[in-house]
Scaffold this motif. Structure first.
Motif, PDB file in Angstrom:
ATOM      1  N   LEU A  30     -29.642   1.723  23.448  1.00 49.72           N
ATOM      2  CA  LEU A  30     -29.766   2.196  24.820  1.00 49.72           C
ATOM      3  C   LEU A  30     -31.140   1.818  25.333  1.00 49.72           C
ATOM      4  O   LEU A  30     -32.117   1.841  24.581  1.00 49.72           O
ATOM      5  CB  LEU A  30     -29.555   3.711  24.901  1.00 49.72           C
ATOM      6  CG  LEU A  30     -29.267   4.289  26.291  1.00 49.72           C
ATOM      7  CD1 LEU A  30     -28.371   5.519  26.188  1.00 49.72           C
ATOM      8  CD2 LEU A  30     -30.539   4.650  27.037  1.00 49.72           C
ATOM      9  N   GLY A  31     -31.208   1.460  26.607  1.00 52.55           N
ATOM     10  CA  GLY A  31     -32.499   1.070  27.142  1.00 52.55           C
ATOM     11  C   GLY A  31     -32.554   1.101  28.646  1.00 52.55           C
ATOM     12  O   GLY A  31     -31.595   1.497  29.330  1.00 52.55           O
ATOM     13  N   VAL A  32     -33.695   0.660  29.170  1.00 53.13           N
ATOM     14  CA  VAL A  32     -33.945   0.654  30.598  1.00 53.13           C
ATOM     15  C   VAL A  32     -34.428  -0.733  30.994  1.00 53.13           C
ATOM     16  O   VAL A  32     -35.190  -1.366  30.269  1.00 53.13           O
ATOM     17  CB  VAL A  32     -34.971   1.748  30.979  1.00 53.13           C
ATOM     18  CG1 VAL A  32     -36.232   1.645  30.155  1.00 53.13           C
ATOM     19  CG2 VAL A  32     -35.308   1.696  32.463  1.00 53.13           C
ATOM     20  N   TYR A  33     -33.934  -1.210  32.143  1.00 54.25           N
ATOM     21  CA  TYR A  33     -34.319  -2.536  32.615  1.00 54.25           C
ATOM     22  C   TYR A  33     -34.688  -2.465  34.085  1.00 54.25           C
ATOM     23  O   TYR A  33     -34.391  -1.471  34.778  1.00 54.25           O
ATOM     24  CB  TYR A  33     -33.201  -3.552  32.403  1.00 54.25           C
ATOM     25  CG  TYR A  33     -31.974  -3.334  33.259  1.00 54.25           C
ATOM     26  CD1 TYR A  33     -31.830  -3.981  34.490  1.00 54.25           C
ATOM     27  CD2 TYR A  33     -30.940  -2.492  32.843  1.00 54.25           C
ATOM     28  CE1 TYR A  33     -30.703  -3.792  35.282  1.00 54.25           C
ATOM     29  CE2 TYR A  33     -29.813  -2.299  33.620  1.00 54.25           C
ATOM     30  CZ  TYR A  33     -29.697  -2.947  34.839  1.00 54.25           C
ATOM     31  OH  TYR A  33     -28.581  -2.747  35.621  1.00 54.25           O
ATOM     32  N   GLY A  47     -25.430  -3.528  40.534  1.00 55.32           N
ATOM     33  CA  GLY A  47     -25.091  -2.295  39.834  1.00 55.32           C
ATOM     34  C   GLY A  47     -26.282  -1.751  39.075  1.00 55.32           C
ATOM     35  O   GLY A  47     -27.292  -2.441  38.887  1.00 55.32           O
ATOM     36  N   GLU A  48     -26.148  -0.502  38.627  1.00 57.45           N
ATOM     37  CA  GLU A  48     -27.292   0.159  37.983  1.00 57.45           C
ATOM     38  C   GLU A  48     -27.117   0.363  36.484  1.00 57.45           C
ATOM     39  O   GLU A  48     -28.005   0.935  35.847  1.00 57.45           O
ATOM     40  CB  GLU A  48     -27.548   1.507  38.643  1.00 57.45           C
ATOM     41  CG  GLU A  48     -28.054   1.398  40.072  1.00 57.45           C
ATOM     42  CD  GLU A  48     -28.504   2.740  40.601  1.00 57.45           C
ATOM     43  OE1 GLU A  48     -29.699   2.898  40.876  1.00 57.45           O
ATOM     44  OE2 GLU A  48     -27.639   3.635  40.723  1.00 57.45           O
ATOM     45  N   SER A  49     -26.026  -0.066  35.925  1.00 57.73           N
ATOM     46  CA  SER A  49     -25.823   0.066  34.481  1.00 57.73           C
ATOM     47  C   SER A  49     -25.087  -1.142  33.950  1.00 57.73           C
ATOM     48  O   SER A  49     -24.256  -1.732  34.648  1.00 57.73           O
ATOM     49  CB  SER A  49     -25.035   1.338  34.136  1.00 57.73           C
ATOM     50  OG  SER A  49     -25.758   2.489  34.443  1.00 57.73           O
ATOM     51  N   THR A  58     -25.916   0.091  25.953  1.00 61.27           N
ATOM     52  CA  THR A  58     -25.930   0.675  27.288  1.00 61.27           C
ATOM     53  C   THR A  58     -27.323   0.512  27.862  1.00 61.27           C
ATOM     54  O   THR A  58     -28.303   0.926  27.237  1.00 61.27           O
ATOM     55  CB  THR A  58     -25.565   2.172  27.255  1.00 61.27           C
ATOM     56  OG1 THR A  58     -24.242   2.331  26.741  1.00 61.27           O
ATOM     57  CG2 THR A  58     -25.646   2.772  28.647  1.00 61.27           C
ATOM     58  N   MET A  59     -27.391  -0.121  29.025  1.00 61.34           N
ATOM     59  CA  MET A  59     -28.674  -0.333  29.692  1.00 61.34           C
ATOM     60  C   MET A  59     -28.591   0.247  31.096  1.00 61.34           C
ATOM     61  O   MET A  59     -27.621   0.012  31.815  1.00 61.34           O
ATOM     62  CB  MET A  59     -29.008  -1.824  29.772  1.00 61.34           C
ATOM     63  CG  MET A  59     -29.075  -2.539  28.424  1.00 61.34           C
ATOM     64  SD  MET A  59     -30.459  -1.974  27.397  1.00 61.34           S
ATOM     65  CE  MET A  59     -31.831  -2.528  28.401  1.00 61.34           C
ATOM     66  N   HIS A  60     -29.609   1.004  31.489  1.00 60.65           N
ATOM     67  CA  HIS A  60     -29.668   1.571  32.825  1.00 60.65           C
ATOM     68  C   HIS A  60     -30.838   0.976  33.597  1.00 60.65           C
ATOM     69  O   HIS A  60     -31.940   0.833  33.051  1.00 60.65           O
ATOM     70  CB  HIS A  60     -29.830   3.090  32.763  1.00 60.65           C
ATOM     71  CG  HIS A  60     -28.680   3.802  32.129  1.00 60.65           C
ATOM     72  ND1 HIS A  60     -27.395   3.700  32.613  1.00 60.65           N
ATOM     73  CD2 HIS A  60     -28.630   4.624  31.043  1.00 60.65           C
ATOM     74  CE1 HIS A  60     -26.586   4.446  31.851  1.00 60.65           C
ATOM     75  NE2 HIS A  60     -27.314   5.003  30.898  1.00 60.65           N
TER      76      HIS A  60
END
Length: 231
Positions: A30-33, A47-49, A58-60
């Motif tokens: 899981l991470g953030v971009y 989109g946001e995910s 899963t990246m948000h």
């Protein structure tokens, strides 16, 4: 994934991070971009995910990640408290540095006890434990998550910190099996946890949204490319 997208922070979460993985367990990431700021400002924002399976990732996008973490969503919150990361940029390090800014007393209680209660409902709907081996495994998994969520939520409430890797994973496994045999046993844990949450903790009444907003604005500034032909 968009070729211009930049991963700011990413790590292994789930059973591997908790110390509950077995030989057949999936490895979840899981991470953030950050999307380029000019894309977000355009007529058709992206989109946001981004979610994939095999591998399970899963990246948000940064803004959505912040919104979820401000709600103290357990699966997203834990990303900021991992022991290590596969990707950690300077902005990712900054995000980890403000992880306490996302926390607030009511939202931690609602998220962690809420998720634990939802796990209990799944257990209760499956009867008295007299079911197939495959269903039994899934039931024990839900029970383990219930125990873990309660432990982690209570820790956040009492200390303001979150330990991802369980100190006693075998005990959590045993409790999962014990609860799976008779799901109503979970009510004892939930009731005890409610009493602990009723006692004063260390978390603030509201999160530090200005600190989160300042970080997000730094992300936007760092990833903005002005259109060609502008000064």
């Amino acid at each position: 994934m968009n070729g211009r997208m930049l991963v700011l922070l990413s790590g292994i979460v789930g059973s591997t991070a908790y110390g509950l993985a077995h030989a057949g367990s999936d490895v979840d990431r899981l991470g953030v971009y950050a999307e380029p700021t000019e894309r977000i400002l355009g007529l058709r924002p992206p989109g946001e995910s981004l979610v994939t399976t095999k591998p399970d990732v899963t990246m948000h996008e940064a803004a959505k990640f912040c919104r979820l973490t401000l709600r103290c969503n357990p699966s997203v919150t834990e990303t900021l408290w991992l022991d290590g990361y596969e990707v950690c940029t300077p902005l990712g390090e900054e995000l980890i540095g403000i992880r306490s800014a996302f926390l607030s007393a009511a939202r931690v209680r609602n998220a962690y006890l809420g998720y634990a209660t939802s796990q209990f409902k799944k257990l209760r709907d499956r009867g008295d434990g007299t079911f197939s081996a495959d269903l039994r495994k899934r039931t024990e998994k839900h029970a383990r998550h219930l125990v873990r969520l309660i432990q982690q939520g209570e820790e956040l409430h009492a200390t303001g910190a979150l330990t991802i890797r369980l100190a006693e994973p075998d005990r959590v496994r045993d409790m999962g099996a014990w609860i799976a045999d008779q799901p109503d046993r979970a009510l004892v844990l939930i009731s005890r946890s409610e009493s602990r949450f009723d006692k004063p903790g260390v978390l603030p009444a509201v999160p530090d949204e200005p600190a989160v907003e300042a970080w997000l604005q730094r992300v936007r500034a760092a990833h903005y490319t002005p259109p060609k032909g502008t000064d």
